[in-house]
Design a protein around this motif. Structure first.
Motif: not given
Ligand code: ADP
Ligand code: MG
Length: 461
Positions: A184-204
């Motif tokens: 909402n306030t710094l819309s040019d910034k790129k923020v990524a949110y990921i759970s570690s579980e999802k991160f692991t799955t993505q990685f595999i």
């Protein structure tokens, strides 16, 4: 000689730098240190096995070119891989160039693959905002640090910001609130949110599809990375390794990192020390169980948001009875409201007593799962004997059952890896770590296996 190697490598770097992006250079080449040069072999030290593999896979051709230019056709490259941050060094691993025929063509070697599509790392749950997070002494530090970080990502000394605390205390809520706020306030910034579980799955998945570059690049380009529930990375060495590199890269470029976990870093088991030690660079803020007054405030907020009013003696009663965590509190409120609407009864203390009786009753049957019981369940499920499960036998079916049992033990008991190993015929913790890996992999790659695991899990629960 020592200086020779430094000079040669510096010249190699000059060439390498001219061929790739600044970001790639900083991530993969800047951390390399030249160690030795003799008999035409230049030895470079890389921070990890993973690093070495990455270089070989993606930049072999480039390295080969650089070495040829500086040392000549006969020039060879050797890697010294740092095993840990201590003094232990693996014997230099000598790799002849070219290592494998036609491995990397100049084009595919350097061009970046598409970032992974089909992922939701830039999306946030709109309900998790700072405005509806009730503040109390239980979460004051965490909330204000999170707000500071949302105002000036990467610019405060809270980098990384580590939020920790038990389940249902608001870690995910706060972590997502940071993302929503920045959106909402710094819309040019790129923020990524990921759970570690999802991160692991993505990685595999990325490993399987041979798209490691796409996987890493999507994280290397963010302004803020939020990794939720880091305890899930326990024992997942490779995933930790890649996260470690992403972490270092972002941190070096003054990007913000936010991590949540279920306990303080020093108590996080199965995470590499060098990763944990990074957390000391920033701020660690804990979340505690809300006190009575805060629980009252939370209940008031939630029911008001649902457009309902509760008599205040009822609110006090629920706040007194449910003192574990906010998720539990929400669960009780939902049941209360559901009961009232289904049975057309008034919402009052009497009803609350009934509802709570159900919930307390359910909790009592939920006895702690013991290792012995777990072993028995697994043994009978896979039709092997308990002795076999704990024996040294390497028979395929038994190994599989044993690994699953170890995995479930890690998930459902509080025993350490060491203790779990001991329960399975005196094996050491590395065997358990290996088993966890194998099972994690199979769960992602083998649907039938995953199904069996899930049904076993149901029986245990
Ligand atoms: P955790 O990630 O620590 O397990 P969550 O962030 O998922 O916990 O929180 C559980 C639930 O409790 C969420 O629905 C969240 O919105 C709510 N919650 C937690 N803390 C608060 C708070 N201080 N005020 C309002 N709601 C809260
Ligand atoms: Mg959470």
């Amino acid at each position: 000689m020592h200086t020779d190697s430094k000079i040669i490598w510096a010249r190699c770097l000059l060439y390498i730098r001219s061929q790739i992006s600044e970001q790639t250079y900083n991530t993969w080449f800047a951390p390399i240190v030249a160690k030795d040069f003799r008999d035409g072999i230049l030895t470079i030290e890389v921070p990890s096995q993973f690093f070495y593999e990455w270089l070989e896979e993606h930049y072999l051709y480039l390295l080969k070119q650089a070495v040829r230019q500086e040392i000549g056709e006969q020039g060879k490259l050797a890697y010294a891989v740092i095993i840990d941050q201590g003094t232990k060094r693996q014997k230099p691993l000598v790799v002849n160039l070219p290592a494998y025929p036609g491995a990397v063509s100049s084009k595919t070697g350097f061009s970046q693959k598409e970032p992974l599509s089909d992922n939701h790392i830039f999306q946030f749950n709109p309900n998790y905002i700072f405005d509806n997070l009730v503040e109390g002494s239980c979460n004051q530090l965490a909330k204000s640090a999170a707000q500071a970080v949302a105002k000036q990502p990467g610019k405060t000394s809270f980098n990384p910001l580590m939020l920790y605390g038990g389940v249902g205390l608001g870690k995910t809520h706060i972590a997502q609130a940071i993302g929503n706020e920045i959106r909402n306030t710094l819309s040019d910034k790129k923020v990524a949110y990921i759970s570690s579980e999802k991160f692991t799955t993505q990685f595999i998945e990325a490993l399987r599809k041979n798209n490691m570059q796409g996987f890493t690049e999507q994280y290397l380009q963010v302004d803020m990375l939020i990794l939720d529930d880091i305890q899930f990375l326990a024992g997942k060495e490779k995933t930790q390794e890649i996260f470690f590199h992403i972490f270092n890269h972002l941190h070096q470029s003054n990007k913000q990192i936010v991590i949540t976990g279920d306990c303080p870093p020093r108590a996080l088991k199965g995470l590499q020390e060098r990763l944990l030690s990074r957390f000391k660079w920033g701020l660690m803020a804990d979340l505690q169980c809300p006190d009575f007054e805060t629980r009252v405030a939370i209940i008031r907020n939630k029911v008001a948001a649902d457009g309902i009013t509760f008599p205040s003696d009822l609110i006090d009663y629920v706040a007194q009875q449910v003192n574990t965590n906010v998720r539990e509190l929400e669960g009780v409120l939902i049941s209360l409201i559901a009961h009232a609407s289904l049975t057309k009864k008034d919402i009052n203390i009497g009803l609350a007593q009934q509802v709570l009786k159900h919930i307390v009753g359910r909790q009592q049957t939920n006895v702690e799962i013991s290792l012995e019981m777990l072993q028995q369940e697994v043994a009978s499920h896979y039709k092997v004997s308990l002795e076999e499960l704990k024996s040294k036998t390497r028979k395929k079916e038994i190994v599989m059952a044993r690994q699953v049992a170890m995995h479930l033990s890690k998930k459902y008991t509080h025993h350490s890896l060491k203790a779990i190993g001991a329960y399975f015929g005196g094996r050491d913790h590395t065997t358990v770590v290996h088993a966890l890996h194998v099972v994690d992999n199979c769960l992602v790659t083998d649907a039938l296996y995953a199904q069996q695991y899930a049904s076993l899990e149901d029986r245990i629960k």
